[in-house]
Design a protein around this motif. Sequence first.
Motif, PDB file in Angstrom:
ATOM      1  N   UNK A 123       0.831  -1.206   0.000  1.00  0.00           N
ATOM      2  CA  UNK A 123       0.000   0.000   0.000  1.00  0.00           C
ATOM      3  C   UNK A 123       0.863   1.253   0.000  1.00  0.00           C
ATOM      4  N   UNK A 124       1.995   1.211   0.692  1.00  0.00           N
ATOM      5  CA  UNK A 124       2.912   2.352   0.655  1.00  0.00           C
ATOM      6  C   UNK A 124       3.396   2.599  -0.768  1.00  0.00           C
ATOM      7  N   UNK A 125       3.814   1.538  -1.456  1.00  0.00           N
ATOM      8  CA  UNK A 125       4.357   1.693  -2.810  1.00  0.00           C
ATOM      9  C   UNK A 125       3.288   2.125  -3.809  1.00  0.00           C
ATOM     10  N   UNK A 126       2.055   1.740  -3.594  1.00  0.00           N
ATOM     11  CA  UNK A 126       0.984   2.193  -4.475  1.00  0.00           C
ATOM     12  C   UNK A 126       0.792   3.698  -4.396  1.00  0.00           C
ATOM     13  N   UNK A 127       1.029   4.252  -3.219  1.00  0.00           N
ATOM     14  CA  UNK A 127       0.813   5.687  -3.029  1.00  0.00           C
ATOM     15  C   UNK A 127       2.076   6.487  -3.313  1.00  0.00           C
ATOM     16  N   UNK A 128       3.252   5.960  -2.914  1.00  0.00           N
ATOM     17  CA  UNK A 128       4.528   6.665  -3.085  1.00  0.00           C
ATOM     18  C   UNK A 128       5.294   5.972  -4.211  1.00  0.00           C
ATOM     19  N   UNK A 129       4.955   6.313  -5.415  1.00  0.00           N
ATOM     20  CA  UNK A 129       5.444   5.584  -6.584  1.00  0.00           C
ATOM     21  C   UNK A 129       6.910   5.866  -6.905  1.00  0.00           C
ATOM     22  N   UNK A 130       7.514   6.867  -6.253  1.00  0.00           N
ATOM     23  CA  UNK A 130       8.925   7.146  -6.490  1.00  0.00           C
ATOM     24  C   UNK A 130       9.828   6.136  -5.783  1.00  0.00           C
ATOM     25  N   UNK A 131       9.261   5.298  -4.927  1.00  0.00           N
ATOM     26  CA  UNK A 131      10.020   4.267  -4.240  1.00  0.00           C
ATOM     27  C   UNK A 131       9.653   2.897  -4.827  1.00  0.00           C
ATOM     28  N   UNK A 132      10.523   1.922  -4.626  1.00  0.00           N
ATOM     29  CA  UNK A 132      10.249   0.585  -5.148  1.00  0.00           C
ATOM     30  C   UNK A 132      10.845  -0.459  -4.216  1.00  0.00           C
ATOM     31  N   UNK A 133      10.352  -1.656  -4.342  1.00  0.00           N
ATOM     32  CA  UNK A 133      10.868  -2.770  -3.549  1.00  0.00           C
ATOM     33  C   UNK A 133      11.947  -3.507  -4.326  1.00  0.00           C
ATOM     34  N   UNK A 134      12.930  -3.986  -3.613  1.00  0.00           N
ATOM     35  CA  UNK A 134      13.975  -4.828  -4.199  1.00  0.00           C
ATOM     36  C   UNK A 134      13.999  -6.136  -3.426  1.00  0.00           C
ATOM     37  N   UNK A 135      13.736  -7.237  -4.118  1.00  0.00           N
ATOM     38  CA  UNK A 135      13.620  -8.547  -3.477  1.00  0.00           C
ATOM     39  C   UNK A 135      12.546  -8.544  -2.395  1.00  0.00           C
ATOM     40  N   UNK A 136      11.529  -7.704  -2.577  1.00  0.00           N
ATOM     41  CA  UNK A 136      10.410  -7.673  -1.644  1.00  0.00           C
ATOM     42  C   UNK A 136      10.567  -6.709  -0.491  1.00  0.00           C
ATOM     43  N   UNK A 137      11.692  -5.988  -0.430  1.00  0.00           N
ATOM     44  CA  UNK A 137      11.957  -5.087   0.694  1.00  0.00           C
ATOM     45  C   UNK A 137      12.234  -3.674   0.191  1.00  0.00           C
ATOM     46  N   UNK A 138      11.847  -2.678   0.993  1.00  0.00           N
ATOM     47  CA  UNK A 138      12.049  -1.278   0.611  1.00  0.00           C
ATOM     48  C   UNK A 138      13.347  -0.804   1.249  1.00  0.00           C
ATOM     49  N   UNK A 139      14.443  -1.031   0.546  1.00  0.00           N
ATOM     50  CA  UNK A 139      15.777  -0.625   0.977  1.00  0.00           C
ATOM     51  C   UNK A 139      16.421   0.140  -0.170  1.00  0.00           C
ATOM     52  N   UNK A 140      17.092   1.229   0.144  1.00  0.00           N
ATOM     53  CA  UNK A 140      17.664   2.046  -0.924  1.00  0.00           C
ATOM     54  C   UNK A 140      18.747   2.962  -0.362  1.00  0.00           C
ATOM     55  N   UNK A 141      19.568   3.466  -1.291  1.00  0.00           N
ATOM     56  CA  UNK A 141      20.648   4.395  -0.950  1.00  0.00           C
ATOM     57  C   UNK A 141      20.246   5.808  -1.349  1.00  0.00           C
TER      58      UNK A 141
END
Length: 284
Positions: free
Chosen positions: A85-103
């Motif tokens: 639900x977070x990713x549906x609303x905040x489309x500038x972020x994405x999941x990698x291998x099912x997790x929301x981790x990024x640099x």
Amino acid sequence: MLIAQISDIHLGFEPDNPAEFNRKRLDRTLRALCEMSPRPDILLATGDLADAGDDDLSYRRLQSALSVCPFPVFYCMGNHDNRDLFLQRFKEFRAEDGFIQYAIEDYPVRILVLDTLEEGRHGGGFCETRAAWLRARLAEERTKPTLLVLHHPPIETGLSWMTENPDAEWVRRLHDIVAASDNIVGMVAGHLHRPVVTRWAGTVLMVCPSTAPQVALDLDTIDPEDPDGRPMIVADPPGFALHLWTGDALVSHFDTCEDHTVLARYESALQPLVRMLANERTSD
């Protein structure tokens, strides 16, 4: 670089009330951050963004509330959140291998955002998939100052009921990675609804107070079989953290959103003191 941090917003605690108590507390906090000088360069929102992660309306209201910010906002997942639900609303972020981790790059401090949401648990988690991602990101840049961002502090806090098992597998896994990286200048977390600072795995861990109501400071043991009437949640003012990167170290400050009683202002009577302190610094 000035990094602002808020945590544990818990929007949707009153799902049918768009002007709920937690939204008012969030708005007060954002107003303080937007009006301060100097303004933060970025804002970190470190989890429990919604109170019930299965409610898209909470994320919609969160998006609306944070849209007032004149600086970039970055998020991480807490135990109350829902990745999909977070990713549906905040489309500038994405999941990698099912997790929301990024640099977060292009700042004087490199920021790595971790995902410690473990579905079905109030406490944290950090599986080997997430650990492999962190090892790879740290291997990419072994010298640049790096800040780790996560929701769950992997520590024994002393708080009577809000604490982690320091011997949990996920804690030991994360500890080994952090301890092996000498360019990590700090870690920032939330979850506890209280400001806490400690040293962990060779670096400093700072826990931000919540914009939602705070957890009572209680270091006495608690018996799960004996509800003894002790305070657990208190309506202390919403809080936030400011992390200043000086070029050599991360310096953290904590404040609350309330009307502070001013006892002295910088007027002519205090100018001699300010001059003396400035001269001392420049003469060293």
